[in-house]
Design a protein around this motif. Structure first.
Motif, PDB file in Angstrom:
ATOM      1  N   TRP A 192      32.713 -36.910  16.926  1.00 37.77           N
ATOM      2  CA  TRP A 192      33.223 -35.542  16.806  1.00 37.77           C
ATOM      3  C   TRP A 192      33.586 -35.221  15.356  1.00 37.77           C
ATOM      4  O   TRP A 192      33.189 -34.184  14.818  1.00 37.77           O
ATOM      5  CB  TRP A 192      34.440 -35.369  17.710  1.00 37.77           C
ATOM      6  CG  TRP A 192      35.201 -34.097  17.503  1.00 37.77           C
ATOM      7  CD1 TRP A 192      36.406 -33.957  16.881  1.00 37.77           C
ATOM      8  CD2 TRP A 192      34.813 -32.778  17.913  1.00 37.77           C
ATOM      9  NE1 TRP A 192      36.789 -32.636  16.880  1.00 37.77           N
ATOM     10  CE2 TRP A 192      35.834 -31.886  17.509  1.00 37.77           C
ATOM     11  CE3 TRP A 192      33.709 -32.270  18.586  1.00 37.77           C
ATOM     12  CZ2 TRP A 192      35.773 -30.519  17.743  1.00 37.77           C
ATOM     13  CZ3 TRP A 192      33.649 -30.900  18.830  1.00 37.77           C
ATOM     14  CH2 TRP A 192      34.670 -30.049  18.407  1.00 37.77           C
ATOM     15  N   ASN A 193      34.309 -36.111  14.715  1.00 40.86           N
ATOM     16  CA  ASN A 193      34.717 -35.860  13.333  1.00 40.86           C
ATOM     17  C   ASN A 193      33.548 -35.992  12.361  1.00 40.86           C
ATOM     18  O   ASN A 193      33.510 -35.301  11.337  1.00 40.86           O
ATOM     19  CB  ASN A 193      35.861 -36.804  12.963  1.00 40.86           C
ATOM     20  CG  ASN A 193      37.178 -36.381  13.582  1.00 40.86           C
ATOM     21  OD1 ASN A 193      37.805 -35.424  13.158  1.00 40.86           O
ATOM     22  ND2 ASN A 193      37.586 -37.080  14.639  1.00 40.86           N
ATOM     23  N   LEU A 196      31.898 -32.587  12.671  1.00 39.05           N
ATOM     24  CA  LEU A 196      32.642 -31.546  11.963  1.00 39.05           C
ATOM     25  C   LEU A 196      32.571 -31.717  10.449  1.00 39.05           C
ATOM     26  O   LEU A 196      32.872 -30.786   9.703  1.00 39.05           O
ATOM     27  CB  LEU A 196      34.112 -31.545  12.397  1.00 39.05           C
ATOM     28  CG  LEU A 196      34.415 -31.071  13.825  1.00 39.05           C
ATOM     29  CD1 LEU A 196      35.911 -30.898  14.002  1.00 39.05           C
ATOM     30  CD2 LEU A 196      33.699 -29.782  14.151  1.00 39.05           C
ATOM     31  N   ASN A 202      31.261 -26.553  10.224  1.00 41.76           N
ATOM     32  CA  ASN A 202      32.671 -26.173  10.084  1.00 41.76           C
ATOM     33  C   ASN A 202      32.922 -25.072   9.079  1.00 41.76           C
ATOM     34  O   ASN A 202      34.067 -24.747   8.778  1.00 41.76           O
ATOM     35  CB  ASN A 202      33.516 -27.403   9.722  1.00 41.76           C
ATOM     36  CG  ASN A 202      33.150 -27.972   8.354  1.00 41.76           C
ATOM     37  OD1 ASN A 202      32.677 -27.265   7.477  1.00 41.76           O
ATOM     38  ND2 ASN A 202      33.387 -29.260   8.178  1.00 41.76           N
ATOM     39  N   ASP A 218      39.743 -29.565  21.327  1.00 38.98           N
ATOM     40  CA  ASP A 218      39.075 -28.800  20.284  1.00 38.98           C
ATOM     41  C   ASP A 218      37.618 -28.614  20.656  1.00 38.98           C
ATOM     42  O   ASP A 218      36.980 -29.520  21.201  1.00 38.98           O
ATOM     43  CB  ASP A 218      39.202 -29.545  18.949  1.00 38.98           C
ATOM     44  CG  ASP A 218      38.921 -28.634  17.764  1.00 38.98           C
ATOM     45  OD1 ASP A 218      38.705 -27.424  17.984  1.00 38.98           O
ATOM     46  OD2 ASP A 218      38.904 -29.123  16.628  1.00 38.98           O
ATOM     47  N   ARG A 220      33.690 -26.480  19.493  1.00 38.10           N
ATOM     48  CA  ARG A 220      32.879 -25.669  18.588  1.00 38.10           C
ATOM     49  C   ARG A 220      31.681 -25.163  19.378  1.00 38.10           C
ATOM     50  O   ARG A 220      31.006 -25.927  20.061  1.00 38.10           O
ATOM     51  CB  ARG A 220      32.375 -26.474  17.393  1.00 38.10           C
ATOM     52  CG  ARG A 220      33.427 -26.856  16.378  1.00 38.10           C
ATOM     53  CD  ARG A 220      33.985 -25.643  15.628  1.00 38.10           C
ATOM     54  NE  ARG A 220      34.907 -26.051  14.590  1.00 38.10           N
ATOM     55  CZ  ARG A 220      36.177 -26.376  14.784  1.00 38.10           C
ATOM     56  NH1 ARG A 220      36.666 -26.368  16.015  1.00 38.10           N
ATOM     57  NH2 ARG A 220      36.962 -26.720  13.781  1.00 38.10           N
ATOM     58  N   TRP A 222      28.235 -23.974  18.678  1.00 38.25           N
ATOM     59  CA  TRP A 222      27.310 -23.980  17.547  1.00 38.25           C
ATOM     60  C   TRP A 222      25.893 -24.216  18.038  1.00 38.25           C
ATOM     61  O   TRP A 222      25.636 -25.107  18.840  1.00 38.25           O
ATOM     62  CB  TRP A 222      27.713 -25.090  16.558  1.00 38.25           C
ATOM     63  CG  TRP A 222      26.879 -25.126  15.307  1.00 38.25           C
ATOM     64  CD1 TRP A 222      26.952 -24.286  14.237  1.00 38.25           C
ATOM     65  CD2 TRP A 222      25.823 -26.049  15.017  1.00 38.25           C
ATOM     66  NE1 TRP A 222      26.012 -24.624  13.294  1.00 38.25           N
ATOM     67  CE2 TRP A 222      25.309 -25.706  13.753  1.00 38.25           C
ATOM     68  CE3 TRP A 222      25.281 -27.137  15.715  1.00 38.25           C
ATOM     69  CZ2 TRP A 222      24.261 -26.398  13.160  1.00 38.25           C
ATOM     70  CZ3 TRP A 222      24.234 -27.831  15.136  1.00 38.25           C
ATOM     71  CH2 TRP A 222      23.740 -27.475  13.871  1.00 38.25           C
TER      72      TRP A 222
END
Length: 311
Positions: A192-193, A196, A202, A218, A220, A222
């Motif tokens: 995940w990180n 991002l 991001n 969290d 997104r 996209w």
């Protein structure tokens, strides 16, 4: 009543109190517990429910019923031509229902002394346990339905990135799934990180469909996909580990995966006279099913020991 002797020939009176224990739990336990536990289960426990399709119906309390709609093709009609069936078959799936149980105890001494915050912990523990179990079942069914990871979806040689994500999108699009905002992909913390860390992801806010789990983690939206942070509680609860420093994840369209929720949450409480505790038996009944015969779900491989960087 007269019983016993205090001295020879002299009877004394002894008061005997018989306590009849009523099998009636405190009001907050009988009413607040099931109501609050149900809310937690639906809001934060069973996180994957809005990402999959519900059952069409149930056969008693033993089977969930799903349908796969066949593909129809429209035909240009000429004058006086008779209509003929398109031959589109609708396939019925019958799936056995399973029951999950979360069992707990609350000491009689604690029952009436719990603060509101302490009660919330009791509510949450059972509801979240059942929610995790049903989410794990969805992932296990997806894993069983998907075979070996295709070579082009093996990203374990490098950190998970936006290019990998777009490759996944292409693979699902080639399955002809509707690109309608109902594609989902849960990522563990590292991937995940890493995802991002891509500026193309991001650089701005990405707002997608309003689904309940957005409030719990969290996300997104996209390139048409709802990407969300989904860390497992225990290793391999959700994500298979095929080899050293590797982890298999899943991306799916809502129509390709089903969850038949027969009983969301059922609670029974009972007094245990030997242990002086109230026992709590929480149950959920349902079944998960892959619905598109291999289409609409992709299993992909990632590296589980990489670094995080801004790229």
């Amino acid at each position: 009543m007269s019983s016993g002797l205090s001295s020879p020939g002299v009877f004394t009176s002894i008061n005997i109190e018989v306590i009849a224990m009523s099998a009636q739990a405190p009001e907050w336990f009988r009413t607040q517990y099931p109501a609050r536990a149900m809310h937690i289960y639906q809001e934060r426990g069973n996180r994957l429910r809005p990402t999959v399709s519900p059952a069409v119906r149930f056969e008693g309390s033993s089977k969930a019923i799903f349908y796969l709609a066949g593909k129809m093709k429209a035909k240009k009609k000429t004058r006086n031509e008779r209509n003929t069936p398109s031959g589109s078959a609708r396939k019925k799936f019958e799936v056995d229902l399973y029951t999950w149980t979360a069992f707990d105890e609350v000491e009689e001494w604690d029952m009436d002394r719990m603060s509101v915050d302490e009660r919330e912990i009791v509510f949450e523990s059972g509801a979240m346990a059942l929610g995790r179990a049903t989410d794990i079942e969805v992932y296990q069914v997806m894993a069983a339905a998907q075979g070996a990871v295709p070579a082009d979806l093996d990203f374990s040689a490098s950190n998970f990135n936006a290019a990998h994500a777009m490759t996944l999108c292409k693979a699902l699009q080639q399955d002809k799934v509707p690109w309608d905002g109902n594609v989902y992909c849960g990522l563990p913390a590292l991937q995940w990180n890493q995802f991002l860390g891509n500026k193309v992801v991001n650089s701005s806010d990405h707002v997608g469909t309003d689904v309940p789990f957005v409030k719990a983690t969290d996300t997104r939206f996209w390139n048409g996909v709802n990407w969300f942070l989904f860390e497992e509680e225990e290793p391999q609860d959700l994500y298979p580990v095929p080899g050293l420093n590797q982890q298999d994840l899943f991306i799916w369209h809502r129509s390709a995966m089903g969850w038949g929720s027969h009983t969301d949450l059922q609670m029974r409480e009972q007094w245990d006279n030997r242990a002086d505790v109230w026992t709590i038996n929480l149950k959920a009944k349902g079944a998960a099913k892959e619905l598109q015969e291999g289409k609409g779900i992709k299993r992909f491989r990632t590296k589980s020991d990489g670094t995080i960087a801004i790229v």
